[in-house]
Design a protein around this motif. Structure first.
Motif, PDB file in Angstrom:
ATOM      1  N   SER A   9       0.843  -1.193   0.000  1.00  0.00           N
ATOM      2  CA  SER A   9       0.000   0.000   0.000  1.00  0.00           C
ATOM      3  C   SER A   9       0.880   1.244   0.000  1.00  0.00           C
ATOM      4  N   TYR A  10       0.272   2.360  -0.349  1.00  0.00           N
ATOM      5  CA  TYR A  10       0.959   3.644  -0.327  1.00  0.00           C
ATOM      6  C   TYR A  10      -0.011   4.656   0.273  1.00  0.00           C
ATOM      7  N   ARG A  11       0.404   5.276   1.375  1.00  0.00           N
ATOM      8  CA  ARG A  11      -0.441   6.229   2.096  1.00  0.00           C
ATOM      9  C   ARG A  11      -1.810   5.649   2.432  1.00  0.00           C
ATOM     10  N   GLY A  12      -1.816   4.390   2.807  1.00  0.00           N
ATOM     11  CA  GLY A  12      -3.048   3.731   3.224  1.00  0.00           C
ATOM     12  C   GLY A  12      -3.919   3.210   2.093  1.00  0.00           C
ATOM     13  N   ALA A  18      -5.541   0.604  -5.974  1.00  0.00           N
ATOM     14  CA  ALA A  18      -5.010   1.650  -6.854  1.00  0.00           C
ATOM     15  C   ALA A  18      -4.991   1.182  -8.305  1.00  0.00           C
ATOM     16  N   LYS A  19      -4.603  -0.079  -8.528  1.00  0.00           N
ATOM     17  CA  LYS A  19      -4.608  -0.616  -9.898  1.00  0.00           C
ATOM     18  C   LYS A  19      -6.022  -0.653 -10.465  1.00  0.00           C
ATOM     19  N   GLN A  20      -6.995  -1.055  -9.637  1.00  0.00           N
ATOM     20  CA  GLN A  20      -8.387  -1.116 -10.093  1.00  0.00           C
ATOM     21  C   GLN A  20      -8.920   0.273 -10.414  1.00  0.00           C
ATOM     22  N   GLU A  58      -3.690  10.563 -13.648  1.00  0.00           N
ATOM     23  CA  GLU A  58      -2.361  10.940 -13.156  1.00  0.00           C
ATOM     24  C   GLU A  58      -2.202  10.580 -11.682  1.00  0.00           C
ATOM     25  N   TYR A  59      -3.251  10.850 -10.888  1.00  0.00           N
ATOM     26  CA  TYR A  59      -3.199  10.565  -9.450  1.00  0.00           C
ATOM     27  C   TYR A  59      -3.027   9.065  -9.191  1.00  0.00           C
ATOM     28  N   TRP A  60      -3.910   8.251  -9.773  1.00  0.00           N
ATOM     29  CA  TRP A  60      -3.853   6.809  -9.521  1.00  0.00           C
ATOM     30  C   TRP A  60      -2.613   6.184 -10.147  1.00  0.00           C
ATOM     31  N   SER A  61      -2.173   6.701 -11.275  1.00  0.00           N
ATOM     32  CA  SER A  61      -0.961   6.189 -11.908  1.00  0.00           C
ATOM     33  C   SER A  61       0.256   6.437 -11.021  1.00  0.00           C
ATOM     34  N   SER A  62       0.308   7.597 -10.379  1.00  0.00           N
ATOM     35  CA  SER A  62       1.447   7.891  -9.506  1.00  0.00           C
ATOM     36  C   SER A  62       1.465   6.951  -8.299  1.00  0.00           C
ATOM     37  N   ILE A  63       0.303   6.619  -7.754  1.00  0.00           N
ATOM     38  CA  ILE A  63       0.254   5.697  -6.614  1.00  0.00           C
ATOM     39  C   ILE A  63       0.687   4.301  -7.046  1.00  0.00           C
ATOM     40  N   VAL A  64       0.198   3.838  -8.202  1.00  0.00           N
ATOM     41  CA  VAL A  64       0.596   2.521  -8.705  1.00  0.00           C
ATOM     42  C   VAL A  64       2.104   2.489  -8.956  1.00  0.00           C
ATOM     43  N   THR A  65       2.635   3.538  -9.558  1.00  0.00           N
ATOM     44  CA  THR A  65       4.070   3.612  -9.846  1.00  0.00           C
ATOM     45  C   THR A  65       4.891   3.585  -8.560  1.00  0.00           C
ATOM     46  N   LYS A  66       4.445   4.323  -7.551  1.00  0.00           N
ATOM     47  CA  LYS A  66       5.181   4.349  -6.290  1.00  0.00           C
ATOM     48  C   LYS A  66       5.144   2.990  -5.596  1.00  0.00           C
ATOM     49  N   CYS A  67       4.019   2.306  -5.665  1.00  0.00           N
ATOM     50  CA  CYS A  67       3.941   0.959  -5.085  1.00  0.00           C
ATOM     51  C   CYS A  67       4.867   0.009  -5.831  1.00  0.00           C
ATOM     52  N   GLU A  68       4.863   0.080  -7.148  1.00  0.00           N
ATOM     53  CA  GLU A  68       5.680  -0.840  -7.951  1.00  0.00           C
ATOM     54  C   GLU A  68       7.172  -0.551  -7.813  1.00  0.00           C
TER      55      GLU A  68
END
Length: 84
Positions: A9-12, A18-20, A58-68
């Motif tokens: 997870s990233y920031r909860g 996030a991927k979904q 952009e928001y969800w992509s950044s969270i997915v990228t940070k998790c990956e």
């Protein structure tokens, strides 16, 4: 060879959620590409604004990228200096 650990997870926000959400917003952009609005009989549908969808992507992509990438959140701690 570099092995990168995927964060759960990233920031909860869980990685899978996030991927979904990212896929949902990508699908919404595809739906807008086929037509912003339409009318059937007396009913009409107007889809969301493209700028709103792009900002969500952009928001969800950044969270997915940070998790990956294994990027962790920044934690701020407070220190109080004491005079002994």
């Amino acid at each position: 060879m570099t092995v990168t650990k995927t964060l759960k997870s990233y920031r909860g926000i869980p990685y899978e959620v996030a991927k979904q959400k990212l896929q949902m917003w990508l699908d919404a952009m595809d739906a807008i590409a086929t037509g912003q609005s339409y009318t059937i009989g007396s009913r009409s549908l107007t889809r969301a604004n493209l700028n709103d969808i792009q900002s969500q992507i952009e928001y969800w992509s950044s969270i997915v990228t940070k998790c990956e990438s294994g990027h962790k959140s920044i934690y701020v701690q407070r220190a109080i200096p004491q005079d002994f």
